[in-house]
Design an enzyme around this catalytic site. Structure first.
Site, PDB file in Angstrom:
ATOM      1  N   ASP A 192       0.820  -1.214   0.000  1.00 23.54           N
ATOM      2  CA  ASP A 192       0.000   0.000   0.000  1.00 23.54           C
ATOM      3  C   ASP A 192       0.851   1.260   0.000  1.00 23.54           C
ATOM      4  O   ASP A 192       0.703   2.126  -0.863  1.00 23.54           O
ATOM      5  CB  ASP A 192      -0.923   0.037   1.231  1.00 23.54           C
ATOM      6  N   SER A 203      -2.989  -9.164   3.868  1.00 27.17           N
ATOM      7  CA  SER A 203      -2.454  -7.882   4.313  1.00 27.17           C
ATOM      8  C   SER A 203      -1.987  -8.112   5.743  1.00 27.17           C
ATOM      9  O   SER A 203      -2.753  -8.582   6.587  1.00 27.17           O
ATOM     10  CB  SER A 203      -3.563  -6.834   4.275  1.00 27.17           C
ATOM     11  N   ASP A 241      -7.113   2.191  10.937  1.00 30.57           N
ATOM     12  CA  ASP A 241      -5.847   2.907  11.071  1.00 30.57           C
ATOM     13  C   ASP A 241      -5.926   4.339  10.576  1.00 30.57           C
ATOM     14  O   ASP A 241      -5.281   5.231  11.114  1.00 30.57           O
ATOM     15  CB  ASP A 241      -4.725   2.125  10.376  1.00 30.57           C
TER      16      ASP A 241
HETATM   17  N1  ARG Z   1      -7.737  -5.028  12.707  1.00 31.25           N
HETATM   18  C1  ARG Z   1      -6.529  -4.543  13.324  1.00 31.25           C
HETATM   19  C2  ARG Z   1      -6.739  -3.169  13.858  1.00 31.25           C
HETATM   20  O1  ARG Z   1      -7.622  -2.475  13.437  1.00 31.25           O
HETATM   21  C3  ARG Z   1      -5.345  -4.613  12.417  1.00 31.25           C
HETATM   22  C4  ARG Z   1      -5.366  -3.702  11.223  1.00 31.25           C
HETATM   23  C5  ARG Z   1      -4.242  -3.902  10.249  1.00 31.25           C
HETATM   24  N2  ARG Z   1      -4.257  -5.239   9.749  1.00 31.25           N
HETATM   25  C6  ARG Z   1      -3.575  -5.707   8.721  1.00 31.25           C
HETATM   26  N3  ARG Z   1      -3.649  -6.983   8.516  1.00 31.25           N
HETATM   27  N4  ARG Z   1      -2.836  -4.969   7.941  1.00 31.25           N
HETATM   28  O2  ARG Z   1      -6.009  -2.734  14.701  1.00 31.25           O
END
Ligand code: ARG
Length: 389
Positions: free
Chosen positions: A13, A173, A121
């Site tokens: 990304d 991911s 995020d």
């Molecule tokens: N679901 C988790 C969170 O919101 C992880 C997010 C990122 N996950 C990822 N596989 N890139 O904190």
């Protein structure tokens, strides 16, 4: 030329974001925080520059992350929806804080990140940036660009000659730091699919774990882990050692249907060996040394604390107040807990504290009993009175 400081992870990304911002006429400066990711500093530099960045800062923030973000979360036993130790979520306020600092240093008006437009995020980073410097403009290309699937992103990356890691970039991911690994997307989006063993980085499968259990003694001083098996260690070293040990014994895999901030239910698979071992040990010690009322109030605020971390409210007034309460409870949390690790299980084996509220002379059914049984009847008469009335 407009300057933008981009939070860069080295993953697919953010690498695409570098190329995208450059195409839009920005001078792209990358900032990369090493919180225990799978990319090394030289690797990150190469990837960022080849994607089109003019400069990259790489900071090893593992120590600060451990001491100032993970440790408060451990003392709060912070776990979101019973299964997520908040590894990714805890890193975001730290990354955002540095993003703001680097932007100031570089006199950049813009900051950017590669968070998706439907995830948590983006909320965490934007919230922190806004709280720390409301003047900065935030660009989040993934919220506006046309690359809506991983397949189209991979195609775009190839057209921009961005090297794609031959590993998990393609399938899942992932986000990794010292406190855990988050794995999503790909085959995991179908709830009928089990995660494959190759999805994990820290842990081996319970079926491959040793047939013999292994004990580990963790010593805390005021709620801070300070020794493993009698050897003094920094908190960061404690985490690293327990990730190895726990990984060997298949500790800390979870699979969660979680409620995102933006209202979606999503599925994420996690592994966090050290986190689960430490939280278990810490809770056991608290049960031994905290009085009943303090313990029950502390347990009742822990999910709220976890939710604040999850929602990107690390720098909020409530979080600060809860920290003050937790700090005061931890003054008693000194002692040793021995845990037995066995094929994915963490079993408490021994407990010791000089502040222990367990008194054998009160608990015993043996000869040394000091409990005044004769007082019990009167106590029960009064205790039952309102219910009888
Ligand atoms: N679901 C988790 C969170 O919101 C992880 C997010 C990122 N996950 C990822 N596989 N890139 O904190």
């Amino acid at each position: 030329m407009k300057k933008v400081v981009l939070a860069y992870s080295g993953g697919l990304d953010t690498s695409c974001v570098v190329a995208y911002l450059k195409d839009k006429g920005f001078n792209v400066i990358c900032f990369s925080a090493n919180l225990g990711s799978e990319f090394s500093a030289p690797d990150l530099k190469k990837r960022a520059l080849s994607a089109g960045a003019s400069k990259i800062y790489v900071e090893d923030l593992r120590q600060e992350f451990a001491d100032s973000y993970v440790l408060p979360a451990l003392r709060a036993n912070a776990v979101y929806q019973d299964k997520y130790v908040l590894s990714t979520a805890l890193g975001r306020p730290l990354i955002a804080k540095y993003l703001v600092d680097v932007a100031r240093q570089e006199k950049a008006e813009y900051v950017a990140h590669g968070c998706s437009g439907k995830g948590n995020d983006q909320v965490r980073i934007d919230m922190t940036v806004k709280l720390l410097n409301s003047q900065l403009k935030i660009i989040a290309p993934l919220r506006e660009w046309k690359l809506t699937s991983r397949e189209s992103e991979i195609k775009y990356a190839k057209s921009k000659k961005i090297p794609i890691k031959a590993t998990k970039d393609k399938i899942y991911s992932i986000d990794k730091n010292i406190w855990g690994l988050s794995i999503e997307a790909g085959i995991l989006e179908d709830l009928g699919n089990e995660p494959k063993d190759n999805a994990y980085i820290f842990t081996q499968s319970p079926k491959d774990a040793p047939d013999n259990s292994q004990n580990v003694e963790i010593e805390f001083a005021k709620g801070i882990p300070v020794k493993i098996n009698g050897k003094k260690k920094t908190f960061l070293a404690v985490i690293e050692e327990l990730n190895k040990l726990g990984g060997k014994h298949a500790i800390g895999r979870t699979d969660l249907i979680e409620d995102r901030i933006v209202g979606i239910k999503s599925r994420e698979v996690y592994e966090a060996p050290a986190a689960w071992i430490l939280i278990k040990a810490h809770k056991e010690l608290e049960s031994l040394v905290l009085d009943k009322d303090t313990l029950s109030v502390k347990r009742s605020i822990e999910p709220k604390y976890a939710e604040l971390i999850y929602q990107g409210l690390w720098f909020s007034p409530l979080k600060k107040s809860l920290d003050a309460f937790i700090e005061s409870t931890q003054s008693k949390v000194t002692g040793k807990i021995t845990l037995k690790l066995y094929k994915g299980n963490i079993i408490v084996a021994r407990r010791y504290s000089k502040n222990s509220l367990y008194k054998k002379e009160l608990a015993t059914y043996g000869k040394a009993d000091k409990f005044r049984r004769e007082d019990a009847q009167g106590f029960i008469n009064i205790f039952s009175m309102p219910y009888k009335k």
